[in-house]
Design an enzyme around this catalytic site. Structure first.
Site, PDB file in Angstrom:
ATOM      1  N   GLU A  67     -40.458  12.998  15.229  1.00 51.28           N
ATOM      2  CA  GLU A  67     -40.339  14.430  15.357  1.00 51.28           C
ATOM      3  C   GLU A  67     -41.386  15.259  14.917  1.00 51.28           C
ATOM      4  O   GLU A  67     -41.716  15.051  13.635  1.00 51.28           O
ATOM      5  CB  GLU A  67     -39.089  14.619  14.658  1.00 51.28           C
ATOM      6  CG  GLU A  67     -37.881  13.828  15.468  1.00 51.28           C
ATOM      7  CD  GLU A  67     -36.585  14.091  14.460  1.00 51.28           C
ATOM      8  OE1 GLU A  67     -36.545  14.788  13.316  1.00 51.28           O
ATOM      9  OE2 GLU A  67     -35.584  13.286  14.814  1.00 51.28           O
ATOM     10  N   ASP A  92     -36.313  21.144   8.902  1.00 49.68           N
ATOM     11  CA  ASP A  92     -37.011  21.164  10.052  1.00 49.68           C
ATOM     12  C   ASP A  92     -37.524  22.570  10.443  1.00 49.68           C
ATOM     13  O   ASP A  92     -36.827  23.565   9.973  1.00 49.68           O
ATOM     14  CB  ASP A  92     -35.862  21.003  11.514  1.00 49.68           C
ATOM     15  CG  ASP A  92     -35.000  19.815  11.448  1.00 49.68           C
ATOM     16  OD1 ASP A  92     -35.874  18.717  10.922  1.00 49.68           O
ATOM     17  OD2 ASP A  92     -34.157  19.349  12.125  1.00 49.68           O
ATOM     18  N   HIS A 145     -31.209  14.868   5.959  1.00 42.38           N
ATOM     19  CA  HIS A 145     -30.892  16.245   6.189  1.00 42.38           C
ATOM     20  C   HIS A 145     -29.460  16.348   4.948  1.00 42.38           C
ATOM     21  O   HIS A 145     -29.124  17.326   4.565  1.00 42.38           O
ATOM     22  CB  HIS A 145     -30.414  16.641   7.360  1.00 42.38           C
ATOM     23  CG  HIS A 145     -31.599  17.159   8.177  1.00 42.38           C
ATOM     24  ND1 HIS A 145     -32.175  18.446   7.836  1.00 42.38           N
ATOM     25  CD2 HIS A 145     -32.119  16.902   9.094  1.00 42.38           C
ATOM     26  CE1 HIS A 145     -33.404  18.553   8.776  1.00 42.38           C
ATOM     27  NE2 HIS A 145     -33.555  17.331   9.429  1.00 42.38           N
ATOM     28  N   HIS A 203     -40.110  17.639  12.039  1.00 41.15           N
ATOM     29  CA  HIS A 203     -39.101  17.098  10.886  1.00 41.15           C
ATOM     30  C   HIS A 203     -40.134  16.711   9.529  1.00 41.15           C
ATOM     31  O   HIS A 203     -40.865  15.631   9.880  1.00 41.15           O
ATOM     32  CB  HIS A 203     -38.213  16.086  11.114  1.00 41.15           C
ATOM     33  CG  HIS A 203     -37.333  15.294   9.803  1.00 41.15           C
ATOM     34  ND1 HIS A 203     -36.169  15.497  10.155  1.00 41.15           N
ATOM     35  CD2 HIS A 203     -37.774  14.553   9.051  1.00 41.15           C
ATOM     36  CE1 HIS A 203     -35.516  14.674   9.084  1.00 41.15           C
ATOM     37  NE2 HIS A 203     -36.564  14.193   8.263  1.00 41.15           N
TER      38      HIS A 203
END
Length: 203
Positions: A171, A109, A102, A174
């Site tokens: 995830e 996300d 990130h 993501h």
């Protein structure tokens, strides 16, 4: 900002222009399939300092949720909790060669919202620390509700993959393009044609 993290005037929704262009491409693909649905950005850019804040915040939250005493944790207990935290939050490295995803401005996300702006059901909230966060968690379920969760996750992955993104293996929310995780996932799936990451830490 989220959980009180100080972004020092930077936007948590910052993305590199090339990444934003791909998000728009994914949105256009989604609208071909569901004209009234939209991709909703939950989180995007995160300075390394904010990454560290979120790791520390989550660590304290886990300690509280497990009814543990922070001052009495053993080294082994502390290490085990951090292992759990790092399943959701990347290590906040300040090394320019190994930035958290990130912190590159190339990771995002996201979820999908319907025409009323309500998130469609994915089976678990973003950032949940449990196995339900795994993208394929509901894949083998025979339960109709769980099958719907899986379908929705697959739809999100489909439109993002269409635009060139790779999904984080652990995830469902993501996605990234151009960062180190993206390059690693690409090279893992196509080792005969390795490519390097082209986005580093955004400073």
């Amino acid at each position: 900002m989220k959980c009180g993290a100080d972004y020092e005037g930077k936007s948590p929704y910052y993305l590199r222009q090339g990444v934003l262009d791909r998000v728009i491409q994914a949105q256009e693909r989604l609208q071909q399939l569901h004209p009234d649905w939209q991709i909703q950005i939950f989180d995007a850019y995160r300075p390394v300092e904010v990454q560290q804040y979120m790791v520390d915040y989550t660590f304290r939250q886990v300690v509280a949720d497990r009814n543990l005493d922070l001052d009495k944790l053993s080294a082994l207990e502390t290490e085990k909790i951090f292992q759990d935290v790092y399943k959701i939050w990347a290590i906040p490295s300040f090394d320019l060669e190994t930035p958290p995803p990130h912190s590159t401005g190339a990771a995002i996300d996201i979820t999908i919202v319907d025409k009323h702006g309500k998130p469609i059901e994915m089976g678990s909230p973003i950032d949940e620390m449990s196995d339900r966060s795994l993208p394929e968690y509901f894949a083998k379920s025979e339960d109709p509700v769980a099958r719907k969760y899986h379908h929705n996750r697959q739809l999100l992955c489909q439109v993002m993959t269409y635009a060139g993104f790779h999904r984080h293996p652990d995830e469902w929310w993501h996605f990234s393009i151009g960062d180190q995780l993206w390059a690693w996932l690409n090279n893992k799936s196509d080792p005969q044609h390795p490519i390097p990451a082209y986005y580093g830490r955004a400073i």
